[in-house]
Design a protein around this motif. Structure first.
Motif: not given
Length: 115
Positions: A30-33, A52-54, A73, A99-100
């Motif tokens: 669920s983690i975004n960043g 970030s996740s990107e 990751n 997680d948003g």
């Protein structure tokens, strides 16, 4: 729920280096960043670096071109490489995951830069 455990803090002389690690467990999907914050007594907690996740990164001006944030990751771990440390970098460093909806925090690790 996300659990975060930091490691790698300590005492170092000015100009020295440390690498902080933050291992995440729980609902990591669920983690975004993830980011690193720091806090000194009497001051608000401030963002130092974020990834970030990107793998987009952000750095506070005080550490830009000095610190490097990265994430693995496969190991669910985020790192903060801190070379050329200054006395102003002395603080408790906290790992953060978002997680948003919720922010999750680690317990903090002390970094002291002193001769």
């Amino acid at each position: 729920q996300v659990q975060l455990v930091e490691s790698g803090g300590g005492l170092v002389q000015p100009g020295g280096s440390l690498r902080l690690s933050c291992a995440a467990s729980g609902s990591i999907f669920s983690i975004n960043g993830m980011g690193w914050y720091r806090q000194v007594p009497g001051k608000e907690r401030e963002l130092v670096a974020y990834i970030s996740s990107e793998f987009t990164t952000y750095y506070d001006d005080s550490v830009k071109d000095r610190f490097t944030i990265s994430r693995d990751n496969a190991k669910n771990t985020v790192y903060l490489q801190m070379p050329s440390l200054k006395s102003d970098d002395t603080a408790v460093y906290y790992c953060n995951a978002f997680d948003g909806e919720y922010h999750y925090w680690g317990q903090g690790t002390q970094v002291t830069v002193s001769s």
